[in-house]
Motif scaffolding. Structure first.
Motif, mmCIF file in Angstrom:
data_model
loop_
_atom_site.group_PDB
_atom_site.id
_atom_site.type_symbol
_atom_site.label_atom_id
_atom_site.label_comp_id
_atom_site.label_asym_id
_atom_site.label_seq_id
_atom_site.Cartn_x
_atom_site.Cartn_y
_atom_site.Cartn_z
ATOM 1 N N LYS A 1 65.129 45.484 -0.465
ATOM 2 C CA LYS A 1 65.739 45.334 0.858
ATOM 3 C C LYS A 1 64.995 44.216 1.588
ATOM 4 O O LYS A 1 63.772 44.105 1.490
ATOM 5 C CB LYS A 1 65.614 46.629 1.684
ATOM 6 N N GLN A 2 65.744 43.411 2.297
ATOM 7 C CA GLN A 2 65.155 42.321 3.067
ATOM 8 C C GLN A 2 65.569 42.483 4.513
ATOM 9 O O GLN A 2 66.739 42.740 4.804
ATOM 10 C CB GLN A 2 65.647 40.990 2.512
ATOM 11 N N HIS A 3 64.606 42.361 5.428
ATOM 12 C CA HIS A 3 64.966 42.356 6.841
ATOM 13 C C HIS A 3 64.061 41.382 7.597
ATOM 14 O O HIS A 3 62.934 41.120 7.198
ATOM 15 C CB HIS A 3 64.923 43.769 7.458
ATOM 16 N N SER A 4 64.608 40.844 8.649
ATOM 17 C CA SER A 4 63.893 39.861 9.464
ATOM 18 C C SER A 4 63.608 40.462 10.829
ATOM 19 O O SER A 4 64.338 41.330 11.309
ATOM 20 C CB SER A 4 64.734 38.592 9.630
ATOM 21 N N TYR A 5 62.527 39.974 11.434
ATOM 22 C CA TYR A 5 62.162 40.440 12.771
ATOM 23 C C TYR A 5 61.360 39.348 13.464
ATOM 24 O O TYR A 5 60.926 38.373 12.845
ATOM 25 C CB TYR A 5 61.365 41.746 12.701
ATOM 26 N N GLY B 1 56.046 35.571 18.598
ATOM 27 C CA GLY B 1 57.302 34.852 18.753
ATOM 28 C C GLY B 1 57.838 34.224 17.489
ATOM 29 O O GLY B 1 58.932 33.669 17.500
ATOM 30 N N THR B 2 57.104 34.309 16.400
ATOM 31 C CA THR B 2 57.576 33.726 15.147
ATOM 32 C C THR B 2 58.550 34.668 14.458
ATOM 33 O O THR B 2 58.445 35.893 14.573
ATOM 34 C CB THR B 2 56.402 33.428 14.190
#
Length: 189
Positions: A85-89, A94-95
Protein backbone atom coordinates in the motif's frame (compact mmCIF):
# COMPACT_ATOMS: atom_id res chain seq x y z
CA UNK A 1 -7.85 -9.27 -2.64
CA UNK A 2 -8.77 -6.72 -5.23
CA UNK A 3 -7.63 -6.85 -8.83
CA UNK A 4 -4.47 -4.89 -9.40
CA UNK A 5 -3.11 -5.12 -5.87
CA UNK A 6 0.61 -5.80 -5.59
CA UNK A 7 1.10 -8.98 -3.57
CA UNK A 8 4.62 -9.71 -2.35
CA UNK A 9 6.43 -12.10 -0.05
CA UNK A 10 9.37 -10.94 2.04
CA UNK A 11 11.80 -12.90 4.18
CA UNK A 12 13.72 -10.96 6.82
CA UNK A 13 14.24 -10.19 10.48
CA UNK A 14 12.05 -8.12 12.79
CA UNK A 15 13.80 -4.93 13.88
CA UNK A 16 11.69 -4.66 17.07
CA UNK A 17 8.84 -6.38 18.87
CA UNK A 18 5.45 -5.80 17.18
CA UNK A 19 3.52 -2.90 18.72
CA UNK A 20 -0.23 -3.33 19.23
CA UNK A 21 -2.62 -0.39 19.19
CA UNK A 22 -6.36 0.10 18.80
CA UNK A 23 -7.89 2.45 16.24
CA UNK A 24 -10.72 4.86 17.02
CA UNK A 25 -13.17 2.38 15.49
CA UNK A 26 -11.97 -0.42 17.81
CA UNK A 27 -9.89 -2.41 15.31
CA UNK A 28 -6.54 -3.71 16.54
CA UNK A 29 -3.39 -3.25 14.46
CA UNK A 30 0.13 -4.55 15.06
CA UNK A 31 2.94 -2.53 13.50
CA UNK A 32 6.47 -3.80 12.91
CA UNK A 33 9.38 -3.54 10.49
CA UNK A 34 11.00 -6.39 8.57
CA UNK A 35 14.61 -5.91 7.49
CA UNK A 36 15.83 -7.84 4.45
CA UNK A 37 19.54 -7.79 3.63
CA UNK A 38 20.59 -9.43 0.35
CA UNK A 39 23.87 -11.38 0.35
CA UNK A 40 26.02 -12.11 -2.65
CA UNK A 41 29.05 -14.32 -2.97
CA UNK A 42 32.18 -12.47 -4.07
CA UNK A 43 34.32 -14.88 -6.09
CA UNK A 44 37.41 -12.69 -5.81
CA UNK A 45 37.44 -12.66 -1.99
CA UNK A 46 35.73 -16.01 -1.53
CA UNK A 47 33.28 -14.51 1.00
CA UNK A 48 29.67 -13.40 1.16
CA UNK A 49 29.03 -9.66 1.20
CA UNK A 50 25.92 -7.90 2.48
CA UNK A 51 24.04 -5.55 0.17
CA UNK A 52 21.90 -2.57 1.11
CA UNK A 53 19.20 -3.46 3.64
CA UNK A 54 15.53 -2.99 2.80
CA UNK A 55 13.37 -1.94 5.75
CA UNK A 56 9.69 -2.60 5.06
CA UNK A 57 7.09 -1.24 7.46
CA UNK A 58 4.27 -3.76 8.05
CA UNK A 59 0.83 -3.80 9.64
CA UNK A 60 -1.37 -6.73 10.63
CA UNK A 61 -5.00 -6.31 11.66
CA UNK A 62 -7.45 -7.76 14.21
CA UNK A 63 -6.84 -11.44 15.14
CA UNK A 64 -3.65 -11.57 13.08
CA UNK A 65 -2.40 -8.51 14.99
CA UNK A 66 -2.94 -10.27 18.33
CA UNK A 67 -1.23 -13.43 17.06
CA UNK A 68 1.78 -11.40 15.86
CA UNK A 69 2.18 -9.71 19.24
CA UNK A 70 1.98 -13.06 21.06
CA UNK A 71 4.24 -14.99 18.68
CA UNK A 72 6.85 -12.67 17.18
CA UNK A 73 9.82 -10.90 18.76
CA UNK A 74 12.74 -8.67 17.81
CA UNK A 75 15.37 -10.43 15.70
CA UNK A 76 13.09 -13.30 14.68
CA UNK A 77 13.38 -14.36 11.04
CA UNK A 78 9.93 -14.33 9.43
CA UNK A 79 8.24 -14.94 6.11
CA UNK A 80 5.44 -12.47 5.41
CA UNK A 81 3.03 -12.19 2.51
CA UNK A 82 0.74 -9.28 1.92
CA UNK A 83 -0.34 -6.34 -0.20
CA UNK A 84 1.77 -3.26 -0.81
CA UNK A 85 0.00 0.00 0.00
CA UNK A 86 1.26 3.47 -0.82
CA UNK A 87 0.02 6.69 0.73
CA UNK A 88 1.23 10.27 0.72
CA UNK A 89 1.05 12.87 3.45
CA UNK A 90 2.41 16.27 4.36
CA UNK A 91 5.00 16.23 7.13
CA UNK A 92 5.14 18.81 9.92
CA UNK A 93 7.90 20.66 8.08
CA UNK A 94 5.59 21.08 5.06
CA UNK A 95 7.28 18.57 2.78
CA UNK A 96 5.25 15.97 0.91
CA UNK A 97 6.20 12.39 1.69
CA UNK A 98 5.20 9.02 0.29
CA UNK A 99 5.22 5.84 2.34
CA UNK A 100 5.06 2.24 1.10
CA UNK A 101 3.76 -0.27 3.65
CA UNK A 102 2.94 -3.99 3.61
CA UNK A 103 -0.52 -4.96 4.84
CA UNK A 104 0.23 -8.48 6.05
CA UNK A 105 -2.16 -11.32 5.14
CA UNK A 106 0.06 -14.23 6.25
CA UNK A 107 3.14 -14.34 8.47
CA UNK A 108 5.14 -16.97 10.29
CA UNK A 109 8.62 -17.81 11.54
CA UNK A 110 11.20 -19.05 9.06
CA UNK A 111 12.18 -22.62 9.93
CA UNK A 112 15.46 -22.48 8.03
CA UNK A 113 17.52 -21.68 11.15
CA UNK A 114 15.00 -22.26 13.93
CA UNK A 115 12.16 -24.47 15.12
CA UNK A 116 8.66 -23.46 16.16
CA UNK A 117 5.79 -24.89 18.16
CA UNK A 118 2.38 -24.23 16.64
CA UNK A 119 -0.85 -23.97 18.60
CA UNK A 120 -3.92 -23.31 16.48
CA UNK A 121 -6.60 -21.15 18.06
CA UNK A 122 -10.16 -22.32 17.43
CA UNK A 123 -13.13 -19.99 17.37
CA UNK A 124 -14.35 -21.62 20.59
CA UNK A 125 -11.14 -20.53 22.34
CA UNK A 126 -9.38 -23.88 22.78
CA UNK A 127 -6.46 -25.36 20.89
CA UNK A 128 -7.22 -27.53 17.87
CA UNK A 129 -3.76 -28.89 17.23
CA UNK A 130 -0.30 -28.32 18.57
CA UNK A 131 3.24 -29.58 18.57
CA UNK A 132 3.25 -33.30 17.66
CA UNK A 133 5.83 -33.87 20.41
CA UNK A 134 3.55 -32.49 23.13
CA UNK A 135 2.70 -35.00 25.88
CA UNK A 136 -1.10 -34.90 25.41
CA UNK A 137 -2.09 -33.92 21.88
CA UNK A 138 -5.52 -32.47 21.31
CA UNK A 139 -7.44 -34.45 18.72
CA UNK A 140 -10.81 -34.30 17.02
CA UNK A 141 -12.91 -37.06 18.55
CA UNK A 142 -15.25 -37.05 15.56
CA UNK A 143 -18.19 -36.83 17.95
CA UNK A 144 -18.54 -33.07 17.83
CA UNK A 145 -15.85 -32.24 20.35
CA UNK A 146 -12.16 -32.15 21.15
CA UNK A 147 -10.35 -34.45 23.51
CA UNK A 148 -7.00 -34.23 25.30
CA UNK A 149 -6.61 -38.01 24.95
CA UNK A 150 -5.37 -39.40 21.64
CA UNK A 151 -7.79 -41.63 19.76
CA UNK A 152 -6.97 -45.31 19.75
CA UNK A 153 -7.89 -46.84 16.43
CA UNK A 154 -7.51 -50.43 15.35
CA UNK A 155 -4.92 -50.65 12.57
CA UNK A 156 -5.06 -53.59 10.15
CA UNK A 157 -2.05 -55.89 10.14
CA UNK A 158 0.47 -55.02 7.44
CA UNK A 159 2.90 -57.44 5.80
CA UNK A 160 6.54 -57.05 6.85
CA UNK A 161 8.66 -55.11 4.32
CA UNK A 162 11.83 -56.60 2.87
CA UNK A 163 14.88 -56.26 5.14
CA UNK A 164 16.73 -54.05 2.64
CA UNK A 165 13.83 -51.58 2.22
CA UNK A 166 14.95 -48.22 3.73
CA UNK A 167 11.32 -47.04 3.90
CA UNK A 168 10.18 -50.25 5.50
CA UNK A 169 10.31 -49.09 9.12
CA UNK A 170 7.09 -50.10 10.86
CA UNK A 171 4.53 -47.32 10.97
CA UNK A 172 3.55 -46.07 14.41
CA UNK A 173 0.00 -46.49 15.67
CA UNK A 174 -0.60 -42.76 15.46
CA UNK A 175 0.77 -40.28 12.94
CA UNK A 176 2.87 -37.43 14.29
CA UNK A 177 0.45 -35.19 12.40
CA UNK A 178 -2.55 -36.24 14.50
CA UNK A 179 -5.74 -36.02 12.43
CA UNK A 180 -4.23 -33.76 9.77
CA UNK A 181 -5.40 -34.80 6.31
CA UNK A 182 -8.20 -37.01 7.61
CA UNK A 183 -11.75 -35.94 6.83
CA UNK A 184 -13.51 -34.22 9.72
CA UNK A 185 -16.90 -35.42 10.90
CA UNK A 186 -17.93 -31.84 11.53
CA UNK A 187 -16.71 -28.69 9.74
CA UNK A 188 -15.05 -25.94 11.76
CA UNK A 189 -16.38 -22.43 11.25
Amino acid sequence: MAIGETVITIVGNLTADPELRTTGQGAQVASFTIANTPRQYNRQTGQYEDGDALFLRCSAWNDLAQHCVRSLAKGMRVIAQGRLKQHSYQAQDGTNRTVVELTVDEIGPSLRYATAQVARISRQGGPVYGNPASPQPTVNTGAGGWSQQPQQTQQPAQPAPPADDPWGAPASDQSSFGDFGKPDQEPEF
